[in-house]
Design an enzyme around this catalytic site. Structure first.
Site, mmCIF file in Angstrom:
data_model
loop_
_atom_site.group_PDB
_atom_site.id
_atom_site.type_symbol
_atom_site.label_atom_id
_atom_site.label_comp_id
_atom_site.label_asym_id
_atom_site.label_seq_id
_atom_site.Cartn_x
_atom_site.Cartn_y
_atom_site.Cartn_z
ATOM 1 N N ASP A 50 0.911 -1.309 -0.153
ATOM 2 C CA ASP A 50 -0.031 0.021 -0.001
ATOM 3 C C ASP A 50 0.909 1.321 -0.007
ATOM 4 O OD1 ASP A 50 0.885 0.060 2.465
ATOM 5 O OD2 ASP A 50 -1.093 -0.090 3.487
ATOM 6 N N SER A 51 2.324 0.974 0.128
ATOM 7 C CA SER A 51 3.124 2.257 -0.107
ATOM 8 C C SER A 51 3.018 2.664 -1.495
ATOM 9 C CB SER A 51 4.552 1.568 0.318
ATOM 10 O OG SER A 51 5.066 0.726 -0.464
ATOM 11 N N ASP A 89 -1.079 -6.338 -0.964
ATOM 12 C CA ASP A 89 -1.607 -5.622 0.274
ATOM 13 C C ASP A 89 -2.875 -5.270 0.330
ATOM 14 O OD1 ASP A 89 -0.113 -5.049 2.749
ATOM 15 O OD2 ASP A 89 0.787 -3.290 1.915
ATOM 16 N N LYS A 118 -1.593 -9.601 2.202
ATOM 17 C CA LYS A 118 -0.952 -9.144 3.417
ATOM 18 C C LYS A 118 -1.797 -8.209 4.033
ATOM 19 C CE LYS A 118 2.660 -6.091 3.732
ATOM 20 N NZ LYS A 118 2.186 -4.813 4.455
ATOM 21 N N GLU A 120 -2.007 -5.985 8.248
ATOM 22 C CA GLU A 120 -1.234 -5.507 9.393
ATOM 23 C C GLU A 120 -2.003 -5.829 10.413
ATOM 24 O OE1 GLU A 120 -0.180 -1.325 8.919
ATOM 25 O OE2 GLU A 120 0.677 -1.507 7.067
ATOM 26 N N GLU A 187 8.681 -5.134 11.008
ATOM 27 C CA GLU A 187 8.996 -3.895 10.418
ATOM 28 C C GLU A 187 9.345 -3.115 11.709
ATOM 29 O OE1 GLU A 187 6.484 -1.749 7.966
ATOM 30 O OE2 GLU A 187 7.573 0.238 7.873
HETATM 31 O O1 KIV Z 1 3.323 -1.318 1.656
HETATM 32 C C1 KIV Z 1 4.902 -1.379 1.923
HETATM 33 O O2 KIV Z 1 5.521 -0.829 1.322
HETATM 34 C C2 KIV Z 1 4.652 -2.453 3.227
HETATM 35 C C3 KIV Z 1 6.483 -2.887 3.437
HETATM 36 C C4 KIV Z 1 7.032 -1.619 4.171
HETATM 37 C C5 KIV Z 1 6.591 -4.001 4.108
HETATM 38 O O3 KIV Z 1 3.986 -3.137 3.631
#
Ligand code: KIV
Length: 268
Positions: A50-51, A89, A118, A120, A187
């Site tokens: 999600d970055s 994500d 993924k 959190e 992280e």
């Molecule tokens: O979205 C992302 O880039 C992440 C990484 C920091 C693991 O979740």
């Protein structure tokens, strides 16, 4: 998976690499072009993180990214990756309301081409990991500093400090594993604690700012490639691609302005 065989990195390879203590490589990726490049480089797992929101879409953080945007990015990465295992994500707001919502969102990412999703959260999200896994979707956990809860955590801070913090993180890691996750991202975790969690868990740990004692490493590709001047202290610029690209664009602009481009050979 090392070498040139175009074999797909699959879910069982996570355990295989951990068993033979071969570090797992993961990079974030958000489009077809970069998926092709990273796949060619032999990166085993691509995280459509999600970055995407803050690195590519110009959002101030990962919070505004929508599931629809993540689906588009996941589709693009899936078109470019022949070998890499793709992790999609789940963005903030796409899995917290209910297990049904989490399963629905996960299915959207899998339909877009992800091989796993993924999310959190440790103990508090164990029931969600269980529900998604029960629906036939592999889950990668993410504990320690979790950017989607940045406001609650008081900013990007190292997690698991002190005895109480360490115990909480170990419990989170165990809960994620027990719920059925295939791997877990750690992280911003003290290196010693990350190594201890790695030793305790059967599933692989993928570290970012968690030292060298994890089973694998993940970096945001724009940090890794030096696309911007600033890089987090736990990351490393393995190239200066941002500068090189700015230079190429400047050279192109100057060539057009001066009349050097296009030359005779570029013309029909
Ligand atoms: O979205 C992302 O880039 C992440 C990484 C920091 C693991 O979740």
């Amino acid at each position: 998976m090392t070498g040139t065989t175009p074999t797909r990195f699959r879910v069982h390879h996570f355990a295989e690499l951990k068993a033979r203590q071969e570090p797992i490589t993961m990079l974030t990726c958000y489009d077809t072009l970069h998926a092709r490049l990273f796949d060619t480089a032999g990166i085993e797992t691509l995280l459509v993180g999600d970055s995407y929101g803050n690195t590519m879409l110009g959002y101030p953080s990962t919070i505004p990214v929508t599931l629809e945007e993540m689906v588009i990015a996941t589709r693009a990465v899936a078109r470019g990756a022949r070998r890499a295992f793709i992790v999609g994500d789940l963005p903030f707001g796409s899995y917290e309301e209910s297990e049904a919502q989490a399963v629905r969102s996960s299915i959207a990412l899998i339909k877009a081409g992800a091989h796993a999703v993924k999310l959190e959260g440790g103990e508090r999200q164990a029931h969600t990991i269980r529900a998604i896994t029960a629906a036939g979707v592999s889950v990668v956990g993410h504990i320690g500093f979790t950017p989607q809860s940045e406001a609650k955590l008081g900013g990007p801070r190292v997690q698991g400090r002190g005895e109480e913090g360490a115990t909480r993180l170990i419990d989170d890691a165990a809960a994620v594993q027990e719920a059925g996750a295939i791997a877990v991202v750690l992280e911003m975790v003290p290196a010693k604690l990350a190594a201890k969690i790695t030793e305790i868990l059967e599933i692989p740990t993928i570290g970012i700012g968690a030292g060298a004692g994890t089973d694998g490493q993940v970096l945001v590709w724009t940090d890794m490639a030096g696309m911007t001047e600033w890089t987090p202290s736990f990351s490393q610029q393995f190239g200066q691609i941002g500068k090189a690209l700015t230079q190429a664009a400047t050279d192109y602009k100057n060539a057009v302005k001066s009349g050097e481009f296009p030359a005779e050979k570029h013309s029909f």
